[in-house]
Write a protein that holds these residues in place. Structure first.
Motif, PDB file in Angstrom:
ATOM      1  N   ALA A 174      60.860 -50.281  -9.579  1.00 37.78           N
ATOM      2  CA  ALA A 174      60.881 -49.036  -8.828  1.00 37.78           C
ATOM      3  C   ALA A 174      61.748 -49.188  -7.583  1.00 37.78           C
ATOM      4  O   ALA A 174      61.895 -50.299  -7.048  1.00 37.78           O
ATOM      5  N   ASP A 175      62.324 -48.086  -7.105  1.00 37.46           N
ATOM      6  CA  ASP A 175      62.982 -48.105  -5.804  1.00 37.46           C
ATOM      7  C   ASP A 175      62.011 -48.631  -4.756  1.00 37.46           C
ATOM      8  O   ASP A 175      60.856 -48.195  -4.688  1.00 37.46           O
ATOM      9  N   GLY A 176      62.478 -49.561  -3.947  1.00 34.47           N
ATOM     10  CA  GLY A 176      61.644 -50.177  -2.925  1.00 34.47           C
ATOM     11  C   GLY A 176      61.205 -51.582  -3.286  1.00 34.47           C
ATOM     12  O   GLY A 176      61.067 -52.428  -2.435  1.00 34.47           O
ATOM     13  N   GLU A 177      60.952 -51.835  -4.576  1.00 35.78           N
ATOM     14  CA  GLU A 177      60.461 -53.135  -5.063  1.00 35.78           C
ATOM     15  C   GLU A 177      59.307 -53.623  -4.182  1.00 35.78           C
ATOM     16  O   GLU A 177      59.331 -54.730  -3.647  1.00 35.78           O
ATOM     17  N   MET A 178      58.285 -52.803  -4.027  1.00 37.34           N
ATOM     18  CA  MET A 178      57.297 -52.951  -2.972  1.00 37.34           C
ATOM     19  C   MET A 178      56.567 -54.293  -2.924  1.00 37.34           C
ATOM     20  O   MET A 178      56.333 -54.846  -1.853  1.00 37.34           O
ATOM     21  N   CYS A 179      56.175 -54.842  -4.077  1.00 31.18           N
ATOM     22  CA  CYS A 179      55.433 -56.108  -4.032  1.00 31.18           C
ATOM     23  C   CYS A 179      56.355 -57.309  -3.927  1.00 31.18           C
ATOM     24  O   CYS A 179      55.893 -58.439  -3.766  1.00 31.18           O
ATOM     25  N   GLY A 180      57.676 -57.054  -4.002  1.00 27.88           N
ATOM     26  CA  GLY A 180      58.640 -58.150  -3.885  1.00 27.88           C
ATOM     27  C   GLY A 180      59.285 -58.545  -5.188  1.00 27.88           C
ATOM     28  O   GLY A 180      60.245 -59.311  -5.195  1.00 27.88           O
ATOM     29  N   THR A 181      58.783 -58.025  -6.312  1.00 26.22           N
ATOM     30  CA  THR A 181      59.405 -58.281  -7.607  1.00 26.22           C
ATOM     31  C   THR A 181      59.357 -57.013  -8.447  1.00 26.22           C
ATOM     32  O   THR A 181      58.551 -56.116  -8.205  1.00 26.22           O
ATOM     33  N   GLY A 182      60.229 -56.978  -9.451  1.00 33.27           N
ATOM     34  CA  GLY A 182      60.051 -56.056 -10.558  1.00 33.27           C
ATOM     35  C   GLY A 182      59.421 -56.852 -11.682  1.00 33.27           C
ATOM     36  O   GLY A 182      58.728 -57.845 -11.441  1.00 33.27           O
ATOM     37  N   SER A 183      59.655 -56.422 -12.907  1.00 33.02           N
ATOM     38  CA  SER A 183      59.250 -57.228 -14.054  1.00 33.02           C
ATOM     39  C   SER A 183      60.389 -58.205 -14.318  1.00 33.02           C
ATOM     40  O   SER A 183      61.353 -57.899 -15.026  1.00 33.02           O
ATOM     41  N   GLU A 184      60.276 -59.379 -13.705  1.00 29.91           N
ATOM     42  CA  GLU A 184      61.357 -60.373 -13.728  1.00 29.91           C
ATOM     43  C   GLU A 184      61.560 -60.897 -15.150  1.00 29.91           C
ATOM     44  O   GLU A 184      60.586 -61.254 -15.829  1.00 29.91           O
ATOM     45  N   ILE A 185      62.847 -60.984 -15.579  1.00 27.41           N
ATOM     46  CA  ILE A 185      63.097 -61.327 -16.982  1.00 27.41           C
ATOM     47  C   ILE A 185      64.521 -61.826 -17.160  1.00 27.41           C
ATOM     48  O   ILE A 185      65.417 -61.493 -16.380  1.00 27.41           O
ATOM     49  N   ALA A 186      64.725 -62.647 -18.182  1.00 23.70           N
ATOM     50  CA  ALA A 186      66.064 -63.110 -18.537  1.00 23.70           C
ATOM     51  C   ALA A 186      66.805 -62.004 -19.292  1.00 23.70           C
ATOM     52  O   ALA A 186      66.180 -61.205 -19.996  1.00 23.70           O
TER      53      ALA A 186
END
Length: 305
Positions: A193-205
């Motif tokens: 999401a815009d903002g990446e509030m918790c510090g991550t998105g769904s991190e992936i290769a």
């Protein structure tokens, strides 16, 4: 033209420096597939794998890739043609000391939630909820002008922009500060999401298909100082600074410059017009610097170049 592959297994960086050495060198117009690993280097594979503090090396960026004939003052055009996820799950996490609500009594850190990818690759799962897959390149940039920045930091060279417009179908532009430009990218997300509030998105290769082009700085009236992204319907200036207010000011100044050039406005008229047609958007509020963008519809800005 055949598409070459540049993989994180061949090399990746954790810091953008002015003196980067090229992992690969290509001509302007090169079509590449760039393979990236997840931003946590594979350290999180289950929900019992938690990250208690931000690692010293994080956000590996595949590269750097040098462009023949790219010189300071030029512009690097990166057409993002496709982003394919390369794992069957992503991960979204909280880390102590990191994130918009860091330290809030209701927020548990560290915590990990794995986000399995559906069999058709269209959605990820969070509990019984489905989120559409919409891959984003979190970290993308070139060698900076003078200072060095870890891949966690966004600045005028790009870096950890965490901007949702860095996605398939859009085109990113970067000022060239060093010979060869030295492009690197990674830190991709299956969704963010815009903002990446918790510090991550769904991190992936991921695997990213791009076409790279050098725009001769002498052939354009625009002196690009910071990243710019082109979507189907808008040009968006991107700026990072210590505060949202400072980042907004930089992004607005850049948009004003584009409007001056397009319409022959004086600066004040361009400023007034920007208040009618621009649109400030938050990219991220969790990195060492925060990042915003200012969107000017193509109806009012045909092309900066």
């Amino acid at each position: 033209m055949s598409r070459e592959t540049v993989s994180h297994e061949d090399g990746a960086i954790y810091e953008f420096t002015p003196d980067l050495e090229a992992l690969a060198t290509v001509d302007s117009g090169a079509e590449l597939t760039i393979e990236t690993r997840d931003s946590l280097d594979g350290a999180v594979q289950t929900e019992s794998d938690v990250i208690e503090s931000v690692p010293e090396e994080v956000n590996a960026a595949t590269g750097p890739i040098a462009l023949e004939d790219a010189q300071p003052g030029d512009v690097l055009r990166v057409e993002i043609e496709a982003i394919r996820i390369a794992e069957d799950q992503g991960r979204v996490i909280t880390i102590d000391g990191f994130g918009l609500l860091d330290g809030h009594e209701d927020i548990e850190a560290p915590r990990t939630r794995m986000t399995p990818i559906s069999a058709d690759g269209e959605t990820l799962e969070f509990d019984d909820l489905e989120v559409p897959i919409d891959p984003v390149i979190g970290t993308i940039g070139v060698a900076p002008a003078s200072e060095s920045y870890t891949t966690l930091v966004p600045h005028d060279h790009g870096g950890n922009l965490d901007t949702t417009d860095m996605t398939a179908g859009n085109v990113a532009y970067f000022p060239v500060f060093q010979e060869g430009a030295m492009l690197a990218m990674g830190d991709c997300k299956a969704a963010m999401a815009d903002g990446e509030m918790c510090g991550t998105g769904s991190e992936i290769a991921t695997e990213i298909d791009v076409t790279l082009e050098v725009i001769d700085g002498d052939a354009t009236d625009i002196d690009l100082e910071r990243p710019l992204v082109e979507t189907d319907d808008a040009w968006k200036t991107i700026a990072s600074a210590e505060t949202l207010e400072a980042a907004c000011e930089l992004a607005n100044r850049d948009a004003i410059g584009l409007l001056e050039s397009e319409h022959g406005f004086e600066t004040t008229d361009a400023y007034l017009f920007s208040s009618l047609v621009g649109g400030l958007e938050i990219s991220q509020v969790v990195d060492p610097l925060v990042t915003v963008r200012n969107a000017v519809p193509k109806a009012y800005l045909s092309s900066p170049f």
